[in-house]
Design an enzyme around this catalytic site. Structure first.
Site, PDB file in Angstrom:
ATOM      1  N   CYS A 168      -2.304   9.153   2.602  1.00  0.00           N
ATOM      2  CA  CYS A 168      -1.947   8.581   1.292  1.00  0.00           C
ATOM      3  C   CYS A 168      -3.004   8.876   0.240  1.00  0.00           C
ATOM      4  O   CYS A 168      -2.699   9.051  -0.928  1.00  0.00           O
ATOM      5  CB  CYS A 168      -1.735   7.076   1.422  1.00  0.00           C
ATOM      6  SG  CYS A 168      -3.143   6.234   2.166  1.00  0.00           S
ATOM      7  N   GLU A 210       0.888  -1.172   0.000  1.00  0.00           N
ATOM      8  CA  GLU A 210       0.000   0.000   0.000  1.00  0.00           C
ATOM      9  C   GLU A 210       0.918   1.211   0.000  1.00  0.00           C
ATOM     10  O   GLU A 210       1.575   1.488   1.006  1.00  0.00           O
ATOM     11  CB  GLU A 210      -0.888   0.012   1.253  1.00  0.00           C
ATOM     12  CG  GLU A 210      -1.862  -1.151   1.360  1.00  0.00           C
ATOM     13  CD  GLU A 210      -3.008  -1.078   0.354  1.00  0.00           C
ATOM     14  OE1 GLU A 210      -3.201  -0.004  -0.269  1.00  0.00           O
ATOM     15  OE2 GLU A 210      -3.690  -2.088   0.187  1.00  0.00           O
TER      16      GLU A 210
END
Ligand code: NAD
Length: 471
Positions: free
Chosen positions: A279, A244
């Protein structure tokens, strides 16, 4: 809580290393605690403990694993005040945001995994075979600092529910909340060795974790650079890898929006909260050329609502950047934006004072080819880019090395059509909230694999086909 120990094989033990990492509160630069700068010997002990616990844990019926996870959730909730304080001190995020998004939202995620675990297709009938999904084995979980609790929950809960054993290495910048989680796991009564906590720097522990022969999978959340390094070494022994990574997510405002304030609040909640250290943050705003001026005026009206200040002050919506390194990185990108010819609608090059504070910075006149529009800044810095028509908006949105997240706001049918054309793992349409049961993850250089819900649990399983129709 004893931050000077590691949690290995169900016990709090000293590290084999005699070096320490000091954890700094970025709001006032005081040292909050120190944790061991663990080494390869610590990883080895943790891997052996996790491997020893694996046979019994993988054989434990799912219902029993779920019952233990329920107990963990109770223990986790019971530590709310401690967790809010620890995350606020290690990360610098404001009290209200810390409680709601950093801590309480993780109960929702944990609950969701528990509720969905029975529906993971662990046994599937095919035409002439049965497919079983089994635990991968020992999983090394490496997590970043920006959501110190959330990123850990997204890994350890599904991994343990699916029958894997875990070694967690939290970020060296924000390891403290993981200690409280380890205590919750211990109090819940998980068997010794199912969960292990090792602290240290990625540069030092990363290679031991990703090459250890007893580690079967590396689940990594962090920068694309770190993810590539971990993958390279994990693939030397063909370990499973899930990643990720970073993002540079577009937010597309379609033509003809009547009330700009709704999408601007959605946008600011994404790029400004957590000081832009998210993010999925919408860091590129795409607006119709003919409406740019009006949208910019509205942003200037709304931005003062996002007050930067002491994380303990309830009026603060943004705290400091999480570390000196992050402050310097963001400052250098703001300087770079000015050098590249973009204009600051609001914000300035931040001065270092007490605490690493950065005011929201909104760049206008940005071209998508500028570095500030292409590279992940990870701060409260927004790039406003204009487009002439829908095709151009889609082209700019997709002209990125990342593909993590996106948002589209406007007339519903058109917004849905545009959302379908965007190359990203998640796309938000209008005011739709997020859904913890949906798969979360990135296209392109934003990652490999998925977290969340059933898909996030399948990630921690390995398939086996049994050809079982003969006599
Ligand atoms: P980072 O890559 O520097 O560190 C992440 C973790 O990896 C830390 O625990 C670190 O110690 C470790 N690490 C670093 N280099 C390593 C190496 N070579 N080998 C093994 N481990 C290593 O990232 P960060 O600065 O902590 O976090 C910010 C980044 O994380 C941003 O790029 C952000 O977009 C990304 N992120 C992604 C998601 C997502 O779900 N896609 C979520 C949160 C953060």
């Amino acid at each position: 809580m004893d931050f000077e120990k590691l949690y290995i094989g169900g016990k709090w033990v000293p590290s084999a290393s005699s070096s320490w990492i000091e954890v700094e509160n970025p709001a006032d630069q005081t040292v909050v605690a120190r944790v061991p700068a663990g080494n390869a010997a610590d990883v080895d002990r943790a891997a052996k403990a996790a491997a020893a616990a694996l046979p019994a844990w993988r054989a434990t019926p799912l219902a029993e694993r779920i019952a233990l996870m329920e107990r963990f959730l109770t223990e986790f909730r019971a530590r709310e005040e401690e967790l809010v304080r620890l995350v606020r001190e290690e990360l610098g995020s404001p009290e209200g945001f810390t409680r709601k998004s950093q801590v309480e939202y993780q109960y929702v995620r944990t609950r969701n995994y528990i509720d969905l675990a029975p529906s993971v297709p662990l046994v599937e009938k095919m035409a002439a075979s049965t497919v079983y999904r089994e635990p991968v084995g020992v999983v090394a979980c490496i997590t970043p600092w920006n959501y110190p609790l959330g990123q850990v929950i997204q890994k350890i809960v599904p991994a343990l529910l699916m029958g894997n054993t875990v070694i967690l290495k939290p970020s060296q910048h924000t390891p403290l909340s993981a200690y409280s989680l380890a205590e919750a796991i211990d109090a819940a009564g998980f068997p010794a060795g199912t969960f292990n906590l090792v602290t240290g720097r990625g540069s030092e522990l990363g290679a031991s974790l990703s090459t250890h022969p007893l580690v079967d999978m590396v689940s990594f959340t962090g920068s694309t650079k770190g993810g590539i390094a971990v993958s390279k070494s994990a693939l030397e022994s063909v370990k499973r890898v899930s990643l990720e990574l970073g993002g540079k997510s577009p937010y597309v405002m379609l033509p003809g929006i009547r009330d700009y304030s709704v999408p601007i609040h959605i946008l600011f909640n994404s790029i400004l909260l957590n000081s832009g250290q998210t993010c999925t943050a919408f860091s590129r705003l795409l607006v119709p050329e003919s409406e740019a001026e009006a949208i910019e005026r509205e942003m200037l009206r709304i931005v003062p609502e996002y007050k930067v200040g002491d994380p303990k002050d309830p009026a603060s919506k943004l705290g400091p950047m999480a570390s000196r390194a992050q402050f310097e990185k963001v400052r250098s990108y703001i300087r770079l934006g000015l050098e590249e010819g973009a204009r600051l609608l609001t914000g300035s090059v931040p001065e270092e004072g007490r605490g690493y504070y950065v005011e929201p910075a909104i760049f206008t006149g940005v071209s998508n080819s500028m570095r500030i529009a292409r590279e992940e800044i990870f701060g409260p810095v927004l790039c406003v880019i204009t487009y002439k028509d829908i095709d151009e908006a889609v082209r700019i949105a997709n002209d990125a090395t990342y593909g993590l997240n996106a948002g589209v706001f406007g007339e519903k049918a058109l917004a849905t059509e545009v959302a379908k054309r965007i190359e990203a793992g998640n796309v938000y349409i209008n005011t739709s909230p997020r859904d913890t049961s949906a798969p979360f993850g990135g296209w392109k250089q934003s990652g490999i694999g998925r977290e969340g819900g059933v898909y996030g649990m399948i990630e921690f399983t390995e398939q086996k086909a049994l050809f079982d129709t003969g006599d």
